[in-house]
Scaffold this motif. Structure first.
Motif, PDB file in Angstrom:
ATOM      1  N   PHE A 165     -27.630  41.340  20.267  1.00  0.00           N
ATOM      2  CA  PHE A 165     -27.084  40.159  19.613  1.00  0.00           C
ATOM      3  C   PHE A 165     -26.604  40.439  18.191  1.00  0.00           C
ATOM      4  O   PHE A 165     -26.021  39.565  17.558  1.00  0.00           O
ATOM      5  CB  PHE A 165     -28.115  39.037  19.634  1.00  0.00           C
ATOM      6  N   LEU A 166     -26.842  41.642  17.710  1.00  0.00           N
ATOM      7  CA  LEU A 166     -26.214  42.065  16.465  1.00  0.00           C
ATOM      8  C   LEU A 166     -24.864  42.670  16.837  1.00  0.00           C
ATOM      9  O   LEU A 166     -24.744  43.326  17.874  1.00  0.00           O
ATOM     10  CB  LEU A 166     -27.080  43.094  15.736  1.00  0.00           C
ATOM     11  N   PRO A 167     -23.834  42.498  16.015  1.00  0.00           N
ATOM     12  CA  PRO A 167     -22.486  42.953  16.393  1.00  0.00           C
ATOM     13  C   PRO A 167     -22.275  44.448  16.190  1.00  0.00           C
ATOM     14  O   PRO A 167     -21.399  44.881  15.431  1.00  0.00           O
ATOM     15  CB  PRO A 167     -21.596  42.121  15.449  1.00  0.00           C
ATOM     16  N   VAL A 168     -23.071  45.249  16.904  1.00  0.00           N
ATOM     17  CA  VAL A 168     -22.998  46.708  16.731  1.00  0.00           C
ATOM     18  C   VAL A 168     -22.864  47.437  18.069  1.00  0.00           C
ATOM     19  O   VAL A 168     -22.904  48.668  18.102  1.00  0.00           O
ATOM     20  CB  VAL A 168     -24.234  47.231  15.965  1.00  0.00           C
ATOM     21  N   SER A 169     -22.739  46.720  19.175  1.00  0.00           N
ATOM     22  CA  SER A 169     -22.589  47.255  20.529  1.00  0.00           C
ATOM     23  C   SER A 169     -23.874  47.855  21.077  1.00  0.00           C
ATOM     24  O   SER A 169     -24.197  49.025  20.844  1.00  0.00           O
ATOM     25  CB  SER A 169     -21.478  48.312  20.613  1.00  0.00           C
ATOM     26  N   SER A 170     -24.611  47.055  21.809  1.00  0.00           N
ATOM     27  CA  SER A 170     -25.847  47.525  22.438  1.00  0.00           C
ATOM     28  C   SER A 170     -25.552  48.581  23.505  1.00  0.00           C
ATOM     29  O   SER A 170     -26.256  49.575  23.613  1.00  0.00           O
ATOM     30  CB  SER A 170     -26.600  46.348  23.065  1.00  0.00           C
ATOM     31  N   SER A 171     -24.482  48.362  24.289  1.00  0.00           N
ATOM     32  CA  SER A 171     -24.148  49.337  25.334  1.00  0.00           C
ATOM     33  C   SER A 171     -23.757  50.675  24.729  1.00  0.00           C
ATOM     34  O   SER A 171     -24.081  51.744  25.269  1.00  0.00           O
ATOM     35  CB  SER A 171     -23.010  48.802  26.217  1.00  0.00           C
ATOM     36  N   GLY A 172     -23.070  50.636  23.582  1.00  0.00           N
ATOM     37  CA  GLY A 172     -22.716  51.874  22.904  1.00  0.00           C
ATOM     38  C   GLY A 172     -23.945  52.629  22.437  1.00  0.00           C
ATOM     39  O   GLY A 172     -24.022  53.856  22.568  1.00  0.00           O
ATOM     40  N   HIS A 173     -24.930  51.910  21.921  1.00  0.00           N
ATOM     41  CA  HIS A 173     -26.174  52.550  21.488  1.00  0.00           C
ATOM     42  C   HIS A 173     -26.943  53.135  22.670  1.00  0.00           C
ATOM     43  O   HIS A 173     -27.526  54.222  22.569  1.00  0.00           O
ATOM     44  CB  HIS A 173     -27.048  51.547  20.732  1.00  0.00           C
ATOM     45  N   LEU A 174     -26.953  52.408  23.793  1.00  0.00           N
ATOM     46  CA  LEU A 174     -27.659  52.912  24.965  1.00  0.00           C
ATOM     47  C   LEU A 174     -27.007  54.178  25.501  1.00  0.00           C
ATOM     48  O   LEU A 174     -27.696  55.154  25.844  1.00  0.00           O
ATOM     49  CB  LEU A 174     -27.699  51.842  26.061  1.00  0.00           C
ATOM     50  N   VAL A 175     -25.677  54.177  25.590  1.00  0.00           N
ATOM     51  CA  VAL A 175     -24.967  55.379  26.051  1.00  0.00           C
ATOM     52  C   VAL A 175     -25.265  56.548  25.129  1.00  0.00           C
ATOM     53  O   VAL A 175     -25.530  57.671  25.575  1.00  0.00           O
ATOM     54  CB  VAL A 175     -23.449  55.116  26.123  1.00  0.00           C
ATOM     55  N   LEU A 176     -25.230  56.302  23.828  1.00  0.00           N
ATOM     56  CA  LEU A 176     -25.473  57.356  22.844  1.00  0.00           C
ATOM     57  C   LEU A 176     -26.883  57.917  22.974  1.00  0.00           C
ATOM     58  O   LEU A 176     -27.075  59.146  23.012  1.00  0.00           O
ATOM     59  CB  LEU A 176     -25.258  56.777  21.442  1.00  0.00           C
ATOM     60  N   LEU A 177     -27.876  57.040  23.066  1.00  0.00           N
ATOM     61  CA  LEU A 177     -29.264  57.494  23.171  1.00  0.00           C
ATOM     62  C   LEU A 177     -29.516  58.210  24.493  1.00  0.00           C
ATOM     63  O   LEU A 177     -30.266  59.197  24.540  1.00  0.00           O
ATOM     64  CB  LEU A 177     -30.215  56.309  23.028  1.00  0.00           C
ATOM     65  N   GLN A 178     -28.911  57.735  25.565  1.00  0.00           N
ATOM     66  CA  GLN A 178     -29.091  58.389  26.856  1.00  0.00           C
ATOM     67  C   GLN A 178     -28.509  59.794  26.842  1.00  0.00           C
ATOM     68  O   GLN A 178     -29.040  60.703  27.488  1.00  0.00           O
ATOM     69  CB  GLN A 178     -28.469  57.535  27.963  1.00  0.00           C
ATOM     70  N   LYS A 179     -27.412  59.976  26.118  1.00  0.00           N
ATOM     71  CA  LYS A 179     -26.836  61.314  25.977  1.00  0.00           C
ATOM     72  C   LYS A 179     -27.750  62.209  25.135  1.00  0.00           C
ATOM     73  O   LYS A 179     -27.966  63.374  25.456  1.00  0.00           O
ATOM     74  CB  LYS A 179     -25.448  61.225  25.329  1.00  0.00           C
TER      75      LYS A 179
END
Length: 270
Positions: free
Chosen positions: A18-32
């Protein structure tokens, strides 16, 4: 995926949804970074479902007002704003899955989020200065179907990781002159059909992801995302009402540049 990794991913999902920073982008990054090989999109949708519970709890009064009177303009606007994302998800499903498995464009998409936040904040401030006490701002009663459609188009673009869904829909609302409080609440209400739709599209694969990741890590990630998501909604509502979006823009800009540099040069994280 270990329980600790699922916990971290769940907490990050809850904070960033809910913060405007892209949760899906963070998840993809951390999963990598963690080297997780399981389907990223499926896990992403499951923890998004956890944050769906959080937003329903916080905005239960708004949701109850809609349920008490289904046939009303706000219901129509939510439907109109949801249609572009549904079309994008159905037409570009394979391409979206491909984006979730790659970080080559992730950094650039973070920069897009940053640009949206800066532009919408500047626009909102300029609009506020031209109207005493923000009296000309668009409220729920003044909203038009075109406002909803444009917000929906922005949401459709934000399907890709790195472009924040909440940030894109909030920015679109501000561009259309919506009052800040209503713009953020409408953006959060839009997350409900968006998450439910994504879950429906992937429901047939839930058994598969449970086998590959494990029930315990999924449960831990789910609970962590729900709890942190609850507080994230409350914090974001307060920030939009009282502060600017520039801090989030700086964060996504710096993160985007780091991802770009690492993807094409240092390879320290990715």
């Amino acid at each position: 995926m270990t329980v600790l990794e699922a916990l971290i991913l769940g907490v990050v999902q809850g904070i960033t949804e809910f913060l405007p920073v892209s949760s899906s982008g963070h998840l993809v990054l951390l999963q990598k970074i963690f080297g997780i090989g399981e389907p990223a999109l499926l896990f992403d949708i499951l923890v998004h479902t956890a944050t769906l519970i959080a937003v329903c709890v916080v905005l239960w009064k708004d949701i109850w007002d809609i349920l008490k009177k289904i046939i009303q303009p706000l219901t129509l606007y939510i439907i109109i704003a949801t249609i572009p994302a549904v079309i994008a998800a159905l037409v570009f499903r394979k391409q979206i899955n491909g984006v979730f498995s790659s970080t080559s464009l992730l950094g650039f998409f973070f920069l897009v989020t940053s640009a949206l936040l800066v532009c919408s904040e500047l626009f909102s401030r300029k609009a506020a200065k031209t109207a005493a006490d923000n009296k000309t701002a668009v409220t729920e009663k003044k909203m038009k179907w075109l406002d909803a459609l444009i917000i929906g188009i922005f949401q459709a673009v934000a399907i890709v990781p790195g472009i924040s869904r909440s940030g894109a829909t909030l920015s679109a609302g501000l561009f259309r002159g919506l009052k800040r409080d209503f713009a953020v609440r409408f953006a959060f209400l839009l997350s409900i059909p968006a998450i439910l739709g994504a879950l429906v599209l992937q429901v047939k694969d839930i058994g598969k992801i449970t086998e590959s990741i494990g029930a315990l890590p999924l449960a831990v990630g789910f609970i962590a995302a729900a709890v942190t998501g609850f507080f994230s909604v409350k914090i974001m509502l307060k920030i939009v009402r009282e502060r600017s979006l520039f801090g989030f823009a700086v964060y996504t800009c710096v993160l985007g540049l780091i991802v770009i540099i690492d993807s094409f040069g240092t390879h320290f994280f990715l």
